[in-house]
Design a protein around this motif. Sequence first.
Motif, short mmCIF file in Angstrom:
data_model
loop_
_atom_site.label_atom_id
_atom_site.label_comp_id
_atom_site.label_asym_id
_atom_site.label_seq_id
_atom_site.Cartn_x
_atom_site.Cartn_y
_atom_site.Cartn_z
N PRO A 114 8.49 99.10 6.49
CA PRO A 114 9.14 98.27 7.62
C PRO A 114 8.79 96.86 7.80
O PRO A 114 8.02 96.27 6.94
CB PRO A 114 8.12 99.04 8.65
CG PRO A 114 7.55 100.22 8.17
CD PRO A 114 7.27 100.01 6.75
N SER A 117 5.39 95.12 7.52
CA SER A 117 4.26 95.97 7.13
C SER A 117 3.52 95.55 5.98
O SER A 117 4.05 94.70 5.15
CB SER A 117 5.00 97.33 6.67
OG SER A 117 4.14 98.16 5.84
N CYS A 174 8.10 105.35 11.80
CA CYS A 174 9.00 104.45 11.30
C CYS A 174 10.28 105.14 10.72
O CYS A 174 10.01 106.35 10.19
CB CYS A 174 8.36 103.30 10.27
SG CYS A 174 6.96 102.66 11.18
N TYR A 279 12.24 96.21 3.69
CA TYR A 279 13.10 96.06 4.59
C TYR A 279 14.21 95.32 4.70
O TYR A 279 14.07 94.10 4.08
CB TYR A 279 12.36 95.97 6.20
CG TYR A 279 13.11 95.39 7.33
CD1 TYR A 279 13.67 96.28 7.91
CD2 TYR A 279 13.27 94.17 7.59
CE1 TYR A 279 14.50 96.00 9.21
CE2 TYR A 279 13.77 93.89 8.65
CZ TYR A 279 14.56 94.50 9.42
OH TYR A 279 15.21 94.24 10.33
#
Length: 281
Positions: A114, A117, A174, A279
Amino acid sequence: MKLVRYGAPGAEKPGMVDAQGQVRDLSAHVADIAGAALGDAELARLAAIDPATLPVVAVDRYGPCVGTVGKFLCIGLNYSDHAAETGATVPTEPVIFTKATSAIIGPDDNVEIPKGSTKTDWEVELGIVIGTEARYVDEADAERHIAGYCVINDVSERAFQLERQGTWDKGKGCDTFGPIGPWLVTRDEVADPTALAMWLEVNGHRYQDGSTSTMVYKPAFLVSYVSQFMSLQPGDVISTGTPPGVGMGQKPPVFLKAGDVMELGIDGLGQQRQTVVAYKA
């Protein structure tokens, strides 16, 4: 039976695995491995079909082994040895938290780290798939509400989970944090769900090498327990906790990064393989 869902995301078709390990198409007999199709009568109807009469299909992608999941529930600190490695005590009652159903992906789909993160982690877990409604059920009757079992990777972001206040859900739901499958193995084929070896590797290194035998609260008890607080519907999933060997428990801790490959499995329930990706906006 070993039931599967295969095909492109959002367009999966139902199938079963035959004795030779081939996937056979069930589309002519059931719309999806979901909802009412998970009840005992429907499962018995599918089990009565001769697999040799079904078309063999080549599978490019396995989807989540159950469709239209209404609730994705998880049990925390349910392995005594995992609780010890995290410095926690075994709870006197099961800890229940949720993963967003939008986290669900196929067993071999990419897992995305994510945005923001720093501590994305892994957890191999035994999944329970509910077959019939369970509401205030006794433990002695709970097993009949279980359609079957599957492998789940309860991917977790530990900073979101433990350092951002509130419940654990922030670090559990997530997108891509819920690989499920490849197979939904019906309960008649799992002689003892509390005696299954389970493992997880990252980049070929085995971090988790445990067994459901160290589970504190067993599947039938969990179904009964959860049903005292909410009804369980066909297709709901309960992820039952993880053995030791998670990244946060390493010394020093080890967390996932883009390019890592997770491989995991449970005896009799199949294996998963996910590549970790960064991501992208």
